[in-house]
Every structure is written in C-alpha cells, then in structure tokens.
Design a protein around this motif. Structure first.
Motif, short mmCIF file in Angstrom:
data_model
loop_
_atom_site.label_atom_id
_atom_site.label_comp_id
_atom_site.label_asym_id
_atom_site.label_seq_id
_atom_site.Cartn_x
_atom_site.Cartn_y
_atom_site.Cartn_z
N GLY A 139 0.77 -1.23 0.00
CA GLY A 139 0.00 0.00 0.00
C GLY A 139 0.80 1.28 0.00
N ASP A 140 2.05 1.26 0.44
CA ASP A 140 2.86 2.48 0.47
C ASP A 140 3.85 2.54 -0.70
OD1 ASP A 140 4.53 0.46 1.29
OD2 ASP A 140 5.36 1.54 3.01
N MET A 141 3.60 1.71 -1.72
CA MET A 141 4.45 1.67 -2.91
C MET A 141 3.68 2.19 -4.12
SD MET A 141 6.03 -2.16 -2.39
CE MET A 141 7.13 -2.09 -3.81
N THR A 142 4.35 3.00 -4.95
CA THR A 142 3.74 3.34 -6.22
C THR A 142 3.67 2.09 -7.08
OG1 THR A 142 5.82 3.83 -7.37
CG2 THR A 142 4.79 5.64 -6.11
N HIS A 143 2.84 2.14 -8.11
CA HIS A 143 2.73 0.96 -8.96
C HIS A 143 4.04 0.65 -9.67
CE1 HIS A 143 0.86 -2.24 -11.05
NE2 HIS A 143 1.00 -1.69 -12.24
N GLU A 144 4.77 1.67 -10.06
CA GLU A 144 6.07 1.46 -10.72
C GLU A 144 7.06 0.81 -9.76
OE1 GLU A 144 6.82 1.68 -13.93
OE2 GLU A 144 4.66 2.06 -14.12
N GLU A 145 7.07 1.23 -8.51
CA GLU A 145 7.95 0.62 -7.51
C GLU A 145 7.57 -0.84 -7.31
OE1 GLU A 145 9.07 4.32 -4.51
OE2 GLU A 145 7.14 3.28 -4.27
N PHE A 146 6.28 -1.08 -7.24
CA PHE A 146 5.78 -2.44 -7.05
C PHE A 146 6.23 -3.35 -8.19
CE2 PHE A 146 2.41 -5.38 -8.43
CZ PHE A 146 2.36 -6.23 -7.33
N LYS A 147 6.06 -2.90 -9.42
CA LYS A 147 6.44 -3.73 -10.57
C LYS A 147 7.95 -4.00 -10.57
CE LYS A 147 4.59 -1.30 -13.92
NZ LYS A 147 4.21 -0.96 -15.32
N LYS A 148 8.72 -2.99 -10.23
CA LYS A 148 10.18 -3.14 -10.24
C LYS A 148 10.64 -4.16 -9.20
CE LYS A 148 14.45 -0.41 -10.10
NZ LYS A 148 15.04 0.93 -9.94
N GLN A 149 9.95 -4.19 -8.05
CA GLN A 149 10.35 -5.08 -6.97
C GLN A 149 9.77 -6.49 -7.12
OE1 GLN A 149 10.27 -3.76 -2.77
NE2 GLN A 149 8.93 -5.50 -2.39
N MET A 150 8.50 -6.59 -7.52
CA MET A 150 7.80 -7.87 -7.45
C MET A 150 7.69 -8.61 -8.77
SD MET A 150 7.38 -7.86 -4.27
CE MET A 150 6.54 -9.45 -4.22
N ASN A 151 7.62 -7.88 -9.89
CA ASN A 151 7.35 -8.54 -11.17
C ASN A 151 8.60 -8.54 -12.04
OD1 ASN A 151 4.76 -8.81 -10.26
ND2 ASN A 151 3.97 -7.06 -11.37
N ILE A 152 9.52 -9.42 -11.69
CA ILE A 152 10.78 -9.51 -12.41
C ILE A 152 10.83 -10.86 -13.12
CG2 ILE A 152 13.28 -9.50 -12.23
CD1 ILE A 152 12.97 -8.02 -9.56
N LEU A 153 10.78 -10.82 -14.43
CA LEU A 153 10.93 -12.04 -15.21
C LEU A 153 12.14 -11.88 -16.10
CD1 LEU A 153 10.03 -14.78 -16.25
CD2 LEU A 153 8.53 -13.62 -17.86
N LYS A 154 13.13 -12.75 -15.93
CA LYS A 154 14.35 -12.66 -16.72
C LYS A 154 14.08 -13.27 -18.09
CE LYS A 154 19.17 -14.14 -16.82
NZ LYS A 154 19.06 -14.99 -18.00
N MET A 155 13.84 -12.41 -19.09
CA MET A 155 13.62 -12.89 -20.44
C MET A 155 14.96 -13.02 -21.16
SD MET A 155 10.44 -13.38 -20.48
CE MET A 155 10.18 -13.73 -22.22
N SER A 156 15.11 -14.11 -21.87
CA SER A 156 16.36 -14.38 -22.58
C SER A 156 16.09 -14.45 -24.08
CB SER A 156 16.97 -15.69 -22.09
OG SER A 156 18.05 -16.07 -22.91
N SER A 170 1.10 -7.21 -14.01
CA SER A 170 1.68 -5.86 -14.04
C SER A 170 0.69 -4.74 -13.72
CB SER A 170 2.28 -5.61 -15.43
OG SER A 170 1.27 -5.59 -16.42
N HIS A 171 -0.56 -5.07 -13.41
CA HIS A 171 -1.58 -4.05 -13.23
C HIS A 171 -1.82 -3.74 -11.75
CE1 HIS A 171 -2.48 -4.52 -17.52
NE2 HIS A 171 -2.26 -5.80 -17.29
N SER A 172 -2.21 -2.49 -11.47
CA SER A 172 -2.46 -2.11 -10.08
C SER A 172 -3.62 -2.92 -9.50
CB SER A 172 -2.74 -0.61 -9.97
OG SER A 172 -3.85 -0.25 -10.76
N SER A 173 -4.52 -3.38 -10.36
CA SER A 173 -5.63 -4.21 -9.89
C SER A 173 -5.11 -5.53 -9.32
CB SER A 173 -6.62 -4.48 -11.03
OG SER A 173 -5.97 -5.05 -12.15
N PHE A 174 -4.00 -6.03 -9.87
CA PHE A 174 -3.39 -7.26 -9.34
C PHE A 174 -2.65 -6.97 -8.04
CE2 PHE A 174 -0.80 -11.02 -9.07
CZ PHE A 174 -1.50 -12.00 -9.76
N GLN A 175 -2.01 -5.82 -7.99
CA GLN A 175 -1.26 -5.41 -6.79
C GLN A 175 -2.16 -5.43 -5.56
OE1 GLN A 175 0.61 -1.59 -7.30
NE2 GLN A 175 1.14 -1.35 -5.13
N PHE A 176 -3.42 -4.99 -5.71
CA PHE A 176 -4.31 -4.86 -4.56
C PHE A 176 -5.50 -5.83 -4.62
CE2 PHE A 176 -2.29 -0.60 -4.71
CZ PHE A 176 -1.67 -0.66 -3.47
N TYR A 177 -5.39 -6.88 -5.42
CA TYR A 177 -6.48 -7.86 -5.50
C TYR A 177 -6.84 -8.39 -4.11
CZ TYR A 177 -8.81 -12.34 -6.17
OH TYR A 177 -9.69 -13.40 -6.08
#
Length: 317
Positions: free
Chosen positions: A63-80, A240-247
């Motif tokens: 709740g105290d993270m912007t959506h961009e901060e959230f994505k950077k921290q939580m949604n990391i997929l190493k694409m090769s 990657s959506h804010s709706s998923f962040q706060f589901y």
C-alpha cells in the motif's frame, strides 16, 4: 496535507505490515502514496457495488508503494533471447480431443499443496512456482507432502539460465533439479529472500525430477485438462496491473491484461466457477495478507487472459 481522519488507519497499516521509515520525509512520501492507493481501492469497490467489476481490491503490504515501484520489486521475469525451451529436450502436453473434465478441481483438498509463502523483496516467484509444482507431483507419487527449498533454486541454478532474485525460468529449474539429482527441503535450506552461495546438501534432498512437460502454449483446454489429471501446474502470468497489486477477492477479470507479455510466476492448484464465471484457483507467493489468503481466482476461458496458458509446465517424477 493529509486526511487526518485516516491517521488511525495509517497507524494500523504500519503496525500490521511492520513498516519502518528512515526519516520523517520518507514517511510523508509513503503516507501520500498510501492515501492515493486507498482512494483508488475505495473507488474500485464502489464500482463493484454497481456491478462494474467481478472482483474487489483491498489494502495490503504494498500500500505504500507506487505501482512502478511495485512492478520493479515484485514482477521480475528474466527474459532471454534464447528461449529456455530451445535449450532442453522436452515434450509438450496436449489435451485429447473431446475430453470431458470435471466442473471443479481443488488439489489443496487432496493434500497436494503446501502453505502460501512470501517471496519478500526478491524476484523469486519462478522458484516458488517450480518448487510448488514439484511438491504436488512428489506427493502424487509418495503421498508425502514435503515443502521444497526455493532458496536452493535461487542460489544454485544460475548455470541453467536463472538469475536468483533477478528472475528465472520454471523449466530451467526443473532441468537443474534433474541434472543436480534433487532439490533440498525447505527445512534444511530455508528461504532468505536474497541471493546467496549455493549450499545444496545431497543428504537433505526432498524430491527429484526426471524432466518436465510443457502445456501446449495458449491452449486453455490443455491447461484445464492437465490441472484435472496431473495436479498443480506452474504458470507465467501478466501481473503488471495495479488491480493485481491490490487484489482481494472475486474472479479477477482485467481486460487490459496481456496474453503474451508475462512478468510473474504462480501455481494453478485447481479450477471452479461462480454462477456466471469460470476461474482458475492460483497460489501466489506474496504471503497470506494478499488476495484470498494468498490465492487469486483468475478468469478461465477468456482468451488466455493474463497469459495464464502461455508458458505452463509441470515436472516429471
């Protein structure tokens, strides 16, 4: 500056999620972000009451993270550039034609699924998904439910294309376990939410894998059939959506979700339906304060919404 009527809620939020800030300035910034997120959650839930959405949102540890901060921290997929599936021998799983599947499946009720974990500030959803899928298959074979070490995968599978807390692949994890001769138990190799030196111990192996099967890409019929007859299945999704962040609850139906651009891994443990919507029961790795005690109901048979059938697989034991 702030809504003083929210002071008590803010205090509760910090206490519940053990929030500590290094300065008054940071606390002011975080409070402002939290109030903005809270207003968005309330607006969405008002729209739920008007029948505009099939799921609710709720305040949680993000709740105290912007959506961009959230994505950077939580949604990391190493694409090769080298797709993992081109590197290993593998066979795809296809659903037979005219197959009839049950109306509902929930492998939690059959003892296939361990408790919800919390990956913390580490992009390790791939490791928890792979471990969870193998836990289910190991239980299917032995009737022993043994929590397996995500940290073992984080620390030891870099040679197979994974990057620890910076992301990884599920099939690469299965291949590592096969070549390595097993994966340690969670008890013997506990989670640390950070990259570490490999400490795999052959005397504390919890399970092994002989390979893996990929579900035919973007084929929800094949995915549903695999869930029904195989057990929990590892998947990549667009989270990657804010709706998923706060589901919080209900069937997650996000029209802007991508069916191809995936950035998070999870574990499908079953499927069911409400009166009007089909859904998958998906185990996440963000702790039990997120979603439905750590789970989310994701739309099923809605054109591969959120890419749930794009890169699904399971280990062989």
């Amino acid at each position: 500056m702030f809504n003083e009527q929210l002071n008590h809620q803010w205090s509760l939020f910090k206490r519940l999620h053990k929030k500590q800030y290094v300065s008054i300035e940071e606390q002011i910034i975080r409070r402002s972000i939290w109030e903005t997120n809270l207003a968005k959650i309330h607006q969405h839930n008002l729209e739920v009451d008007l029948g505009m959405h099939s799921y609710t949102l709720g305040m949680n540890q993000f709740g105290d993270m912007t959506h961009e901060e959230f994505k950077k921290q939580m949604n990391i997929l190493k694409m090769s550039t080298n797709n993992e599936k081109n590197n290993f021998n593998h066979r795809s799983f296809f659903a037979p034609s005219n197959v009839i599947v049950p109306k509902a499946v929930d492998w939690r009720k059959e003892g296939f699924v361990t408790s919800v974990k919390n990956q913390g500030e580490c992009g390790s959803s791939w490791a928890f998904s792979a471990a969870g899928s193998l836990e289910g298959q190991h239980f299917h074979q032995t009737k022993q439910l043994i929590p397996l070490s995500a940290q073992n995968l984080i620390d030891c599978s870099n040679d197979f294309g994974n990057a620890g807390c910076n992301g990884g692949f599920i099939d690469s994890s299965f291949q590592y376990i096969k070549v390595n001769g097993g994966i340690d138990t969670e008890e013997s190799y506990p989670y640390e939410a950070r990259n570490g030196k490999c400490r795999f111990n052959r005397t504390t192996i919890g399970a092994n894998s002989t390979g893996f099967r990929d579900i035919k890409s973007q084929d929800e019929a094949a995915l549903t059939y695999a869930i029904a007859i195989i057990g929990p299945i590892s998947v990549f999704i667009d989270a990657s959506h804010s709706s998923f962040q706060f589901y919080r609850s209900g069937v997650y139906d996000e029209p802007t979700c991508s069916s191809t651009a995936v950035d998070h891994c999870a574990l499908v443990v079953g499927f069911n339906a409400t009166d009007s919507q089909l859904y998958y029961i998906v185990k996440n790795s963000w702790g039990t304060s997120w979603g439905i005690d750590g789970y989310i109901w994701m739309s099923r048979n809605k054109n591969n919404q959120c890419g749930i059938a794009t890169m699904a697989s399971y280990p062989l034991v």
